[in-house]
Design a protein around this motif. Structure first.
Motif, PDB file in Angstrom:
ATOM      1  N   ASP A 100       0.834  -1.207   0.000  1.00  0.00           N
ATOM      2  CA  ASP A 100       0.000   0.000   0.000  1.00  0.00           C
ATOM      3  C   ASP A 100       0.868   1.255   0.000  1.00  0.00           C
ATOM      4  OD1 ASP A 100      -2.314  -1.485  -0.007  1.00  0.00           O
ATOM      5  OD2 ASP A 100      -2.609  -1.400   2.165  1.00  0.00           O
ATOM      6  N   ARG A 101       1.941   1.243   0.805  1.00  0.00           N
ATOM      7  CA  ARG A 101       2.847   2.402   0.843  1.00  0.00           C
ATOM      8  C   ARG A 101       3.531   2.602  -0.496  1.00  0.00           C
ATOM      9  NH1 ARG A 101       7.325   2.066   3.795  1.00  0.00           N
ATOM     10  NH2 ARG A 101       7.046  -0.039   4.623  1.00  0.00           N
ATOM     11  N   LEU A 102       3.993   1.494  -1.071  1.00  0.00           N
ATOM     12  CA  LEU A 102       4.674   1.570  -2.365  1.00  0.00           C
ATOM     13  C   LEU A 102       3.731   2.114  -3.431  1.00  0.00           C
ATOM     14  CD1 LEU A 102       7.214   0.809  -4.084  1.00  0.00           C
ATOM     15  CD2 LEU A 102       6.076  -1.376  -4.530  1.00  0.00           C
ATOM     16  N   TRP A 103       2.495   1.654  -3.436  1.00  0.00           N
ATOM     17  CA  TRP A 103       1.503   2.120  -4.397  1.00  0.00           C
ATOM     18  C   TRP A 103       1.305   3.634  -4.281  1.00  0.00           C
ATOM     19  CZ3 TRP A 103      -1.251   0.633  -8.537  1.00  0.00           C
ATOM     20  CH2 TRP A 103      -2.433   1.315  -8.859  1.00  0.00           C
ATOM     21  N   THR A 104       1.090   4.102  -3.054  1.00  0.00           N
ATOM     22  CA  THR A 104       0.851   5.532  -2.829  1.00  0.00           C
ATOM     23  C   THR A 104       2.061   6.366  -3.244  1.00  0.00           C
ATOM     24  OG1 THR A 104      -0.636   5.030  -0.995  1.00  0.00           O
ATOM     25  CG2 THR A 104       0.258   7.259  -1.083  1.00  0.00           C
ATOM     26  N   GLU A 105       3.242   5.927  -2.831  1.00  0.00           N
ATOM     27  CA  GLU A 105       4.454   6.688  -3.162  1.00  0.00           C
ATOM     28  C   GLU A 105       4.730   6.689  -4.662  1.00  0.00           C
ATOM     29  OE1 GLU A 105       8.013   5.982  -0.907  1.00  0.00           O
ATOM     30  OE2 GLU A 105       6.883   5.504   0.905  1.00  0.00           O
TER      31      GLU A 105
END
Length: 342
Positions: A319-324
C-alpha cells in the motif's frame, strides 16, 4: 483456474528446489502451430537482442502484421530489424526510440503510439537492466536499476493501458505482459521498513548488487497486484511472466569478468535457450486467457505470489509503495488515467 492472487503463497525455497523444477522438470508449452496473428500489432521493448529479439521472431513466425521494436539505440537495432524484415517480408517492422531511464522518452514513445497506431493488441515489456555499480539517473535522481526495472516500467504500463483498451478490437482484450523474475523469492530487501520507501533506493548504503535486481522485480509484482484491480480483464489482460534462467541474454553484460565466466559455466549446464525462454512470453501474452489477469506465470503456468507479498507486512508495504509510486508519477495525472480505465 485460480489467479496468483487467489493461490496460497509458495513456501518452497527458490534454491535449490524451485530452481531445479524450473530448469529441469518443467514441460514447455509452445503456441499451437495454427495460431494466426494476422492483423495484430505488438510492441516488444528491449527487442534488439536476446529474449526480446527471439520473442519478436516468434511473434512474426505466427504472421504478426506489425511489430514495433522499442529500444534505446536506434542505430544498434536497425541490424536486428533488417534481419527480421528479410525473414518476414510481409510484416511491417518498425524501430522506435525508447529510453527506459527517461520519463520524457517514455512519454514521447506512448504519444507516438497514440498518434500513429490505429490498433494495438500486445505489449511485452521485456527491457530491464542489472549491474554491479551504484549509479543514479541524472534526469530523475533515482538509482538506475530501480528506475528502469521498476519506476519506468510501471510508468510505461500505466500509459499503455488506455491505448491497449481503446485500440484492441471489440471483444478481444488488449494484452500487457511484464517480464519479472522469481528471484524475488530470495530478496533480503534491507530497506523494506524505510518510510518513505522510494528515496531509500537512492541511498547507496542500501545498494546490494546481488539483491537490487530481484528486489526491483518484486516491487513490480507488488505494484501490478494493485494495478490490476483498476483495469478489467475484459479490456486489458495484464500479467507478469518469469522466463526462467536463460542463456544468450545480455543481462549480466556489466558483471566483472570472473563472475561472467562463472555464470557462463553455470548457464551451460542449467540454463534454458532463448527459444524456450521466449516461448514463455508468447504463452503469457497470447495463449493464456483472462484467468491470468493479475497473475505471475512461471513454467507456462500460473504461479503464486511470494510469501512476503501475502503477509500483513507485505500488504502494508504494498500500500505504501503504491501511494508513493503514484505520487512519483503524478506529473502524468496518473489518478486520472486509472479512473479512465474503470
Amino acid at each position: 483456474m485460480a489467479s496468483s492472487k487467489d493461490l496460497p503463497p509458495s513456501t518452497v525455497p527458490f534454491f535449490p528446489r524451485q530452481f531445479i523444477k524450473n530448469q529441469f522438470c518443467s514441460t514447455p508449452k509452445y503456441l499451437d502451430p495454427s495460431t494466426d496473428l494476422s492483423g495484430k500489432v505488438a510492441i516488444v521493448t528491449g527487442s534488439n537482442t536476446g529474449l526480446g529479439y527471439e520473442c519478436s521472431d516468434q511473434l512474426l513466425s505466427f504472421k504478426l502484421s506489425h511489430l514495433i521494436i522499442a529500444v534505446r539505440s536506434l542505430t544498434k537495432s536497425e541490424d536486428a530489424a533488417a534481419k527480421l524484415r528479410k525473414k518476414y517480408p510481409d510484416a511491417t517492422i518498425d524501430v522506435w526510440a525508447l529510453d527506459m531511464s527517461s520519463y520524457g522518452s517514455i512519454q514521447a514513445f506512448v504519444e507516438r503510439a497514440e498518434k500513429e497506431l490505429n490498433r494495438l493488441d500486445i505489449a511485452i515489456l521485456n527491457a530491464g537492466v542489472a549491474g554491479m555499480k551504484f549509479q543514479k539517473v541524472e534526469s530523475t535522481g533515482h538509482e538506475q536499476i530501480f528506475q528502469v526495472n521498476y519506476l519506468s516500467t510501471m510508468l510505461l504500463s500505466i500509459l499503455l493501458l488506455p491505448i491497449l483498451k481503446r485500440k484492441s478490437p471489440a471483444g478481444e482484450p488488449g494484452r500487457l505482459t511484464i517480464v519479472t523474475s522469481m528471484l524475488s523469492m530470495t530478496v533480503k530487501f534491507p530497506n523494506k521498513k524505510e518510510v518513505p520507501l522510494i528515496p531509500s533506493f537512492d541511498d547507496e548504503k542500501f545498494f546490494d548488487p546481488v539483491d537490487v535486481y530481484p528486489t526491483s522485480k518484486l516491487l513490480g509484482q507488488l505494484f501490478a497486484w494493485k494495478l490490476t484491480d483498476h483495469v478489467s480483464a475484459d479490456d486489458v489482460v495484464v500479467n507478469l511472466v518469469e522466463p526462467g534462467f536463460v542463456k544468450g541474454t545480455e543481462l549480466q553484460r556489466e558483471a566483472p569478468l570472473p563472475l561472467k565466466v562463472a555464470l557462463n559455466i553455470f548457464k551451460a549446464v542449467s540454463a534454458r535457450n532463448v527459444k524456450l525462454g521466449a516461448s514463455t512470453y508468447l504463452d503469457a501474452a497470447i495463449a493464456k486467457g483472462k484467468e491470468s489477469h493479475g497473475s505471475i506465470l512461471m513454467n507456462w503456468d500460473i504461479f503464486p505470489y511470494t510469501e512476503f507479498q501475502c503477509s500483513e507486512e507485505g500488504k502494508e508495504m504494498m500500500d505504501r509503495l503504491w501511494t508513493e509510486t503514484l505520487e512519483e508519477l503524478n506529473f502524468i495525472d496518473v489518478n486520472g488515467i486509472l479512473k479512465s480505465l474503470s
